[in-house]
Design a protein around this motif. Structure first.
Motif, short mmCIF file in Angstrom:
data_model
loop_
_atom_site.label_atom_id
_atom_site.label_comp_id
_atom_site.label_asym_id
_atom_site.label_seq_id
_atom_site.Cartn_x
_atom_site.Cartn_y
_atom_site.Cartn_z
N LEU A 117 -0.10 13.28 -23.06
CA LEU A 117 -0.15 13.43 -24.51
C LEU A 117 1.06 14.24 -25.22
O LEU A 117 1.30 14.17 -26.19
CB LEU A 117 -1.46 14.69 -24.54
CG LEU A 117 -2.81 13.98 -24.29
CD1 LEU A 117 -3.84 15.00 -24.80
CD2 LEU A 117 -2.92 12.85 -24.68
N ASP A 134 2.83 13.10 -28.65
CA ASP A 134 3.28 14.10 -29.75
C ASP A 134 4.70 13.75 -30.15
O ASP A 134 4.83 13.93 -31.25
CB ASP A 134 3.05 15.42 -29.27
CG ASP A 134 1.51 16.11 -29.11
OD1 ASP A 134 0.88 15.33 -29.75
OD2 ASP A 134 1.18 16.95 -28.41
N LYS A 173 -7.77 6.66 -22.16
CA LYS A 173 -7.27 8.09 -22.56
C LYS A 173 -6.19 7.62 -23.56
O LYS A 173 -5.93 8.22 -24.67
CB LYS A 173 -6.90 8.84 -21.37
CG LYS A 173 -6.33 10.08 -21.93
CD LYS A 173 -5.65 11.03 -20.69
CE LYS A 173 -4.95 12.12 -20.80
NZ LYS A 173 -4.23 12.65 -19.85
N PHE A 194 -5.94 8.81 -27.76
CA PHE A 194 -5.00 9.75 -28.23
C PHE A 194 -4.05 9.14 -28.90
O PHE A 194 -3.22 9.83 -29.76
CB PHE A 194 -4.66 10.86 -26.99
CG PHE A 194 -5.77 11.63 -26.69
CD1 PHE A 194 -6.15 12.73 -27.43
CD2 PHE A 194 -6.71 11.28 -25.66
CE1 PHE A 194 -7.24 13.46 -27.06
CE2 PHE A 194 -7.70 12.13 -25.18
CZ PHE A 194 -8.01 13.23 -26.06
N THR A 195 -3.59 7.93 -28.51
CA THR A 195 -2.61 7.28 -29.53
C THR A 195 -3.21 6.95 -30.89
O THR A 195 -2.39 7.63 -31.98
CB THR A 195 -2.15 5.81 -28.80
OG1 THR A 195 -1.81 6.00 -27.74
CG2 THR A 195 -1.37 5.18 -29.93
N LYS A 247 -3.59 10.79 -32.52
CA LYS A 247 -2.37 11.34 -33.05
C LYS A 247 -1.63 10.75 -34.03
O LYS A 247 -1.00 11.28 -34.73
CB LYS A 247 -1.64 11.61 -31.62
CG LYS A 247 -2.18 12.86 -30.77
CD LYS A 247 -1.27 13.02 -29.27
CE LYS A 247 -1.92 13.84 -28.78
NZ LYS A 247 -1.94 15.36 -29.18
#
Length: 252
Positions: free
Chosen positions: A67, A71, A116, A120-121, A124
């Motif tokens: 993660l 970011d 996952k 989260f790609t 974010k």
């Protein structure tokens, strides 16, 4: 490559864009007028891909299952371009074991990258995606077909199909279209690396093509053209869908 500038002025992110389907998609997008960010874990491959793509591309090294890397990637895109119009969540790994040999690491590695990583790609990147933008998730025929030793990999791909359906609903108020592309057996460096023995690899390809209506392996650019369709206004009334690019293997 004949083009019609279907992505003129668009900013795109393709994860896992340094080889195979991801790189072929980046080539299509650049040819159609987009500026493309690609990600990859290996800097040397990433640099080579960016050089191949030319001035309308940039590489951002990182692992989608990390993660902090995500970011950093999103922050770099925000600083350099300020927005994203197209997101292609392509990065994935594949490992194969029979059920009695499945380990926690085998499970975790694939779900961390393939599920996952996509979750989260997308999450974010969402603040950079304006209303009306497009998201394409890479699933697989493995999400709907059973085959030996691929239960965990196949489960990750089935999860991706479900994410596309649900996010199409979650993001409908913003008119962000979310679709999945499910390739069949495609000639890529990743596929060829799965089997170390040339004889076994040839046997695998023969077995695959023998049950495919089109009777051959697919090419990465054939998948890229389908991704381009879903990324462009050509598919303006398509969301929550799964587009198979599989030579018919999962269709008959």
């Amino acid at each position: 490559m004949t083009t019609s500038q279907k992505l003129a002025g668009k900013i795109a992110l393709i994860t896992g864009g340094s080889t195979g389907i991801g790189l072929a998609t980046a080539q299509r997008f650049v040819a159609e007028g987009a500026f493309v960010f690609i990600t990859g874990r290996r800097q040397a491959e990433l640099d080579a891909a960016v050089q191949q793509l030319g001035g309308a591309a940039a590489g951002l090294q990182g692992d989608v299952s990390n993660l902090a890397d995500l970011d950093r990637i999103v922050a770099a895109i925000k600083e350099q371009k300020g927005r994203l119009d197209v997101l292609v969540a392509n990065a994935a790994i594949a490992e194969f074991l029979p059920v009695e040999a499945i380990t926690e690491d085998h499970y975790d590695r694939q779900f961390d990258v393939n599920v996952k990583g996509i979750v989260f790609t997308v999450q974010k990147a969402l603040p950079l995606l304006p209303d009306g933008s497009t998201i394409v998730l890479l699933s697989s025929v493995s999400g709907v077909k059973g085959s030996a030793y691929s239960s965990i990999y196949s489960a990750t791909k089935a999860a991706i199909r479900s994410l596309a359906r649900n996010w199409a609903v979650d993001l409908k108020a913003r008119h962000i279209r979310v679709n999945a592309v499910s390739p069949g057996p495609i000639e890529t460096p990743g596929l060829n690396a799965l089997i170390s023995s040339p004889e076994e690899l040839a046997q695998f390809k023969t077995q695959m093509t023998s049950v495919m209506p089109l009777g051959r392996m697919g090419e990465a650019d054939e998948v890229a053209k389908a991704i381009l369709f879903l990324a462009s206004d050509d598919s303006s009334f398509v969301t929550g869908a799964e587009l198979f690019v599989d030579g018919g293997i999962a269709q008959v």
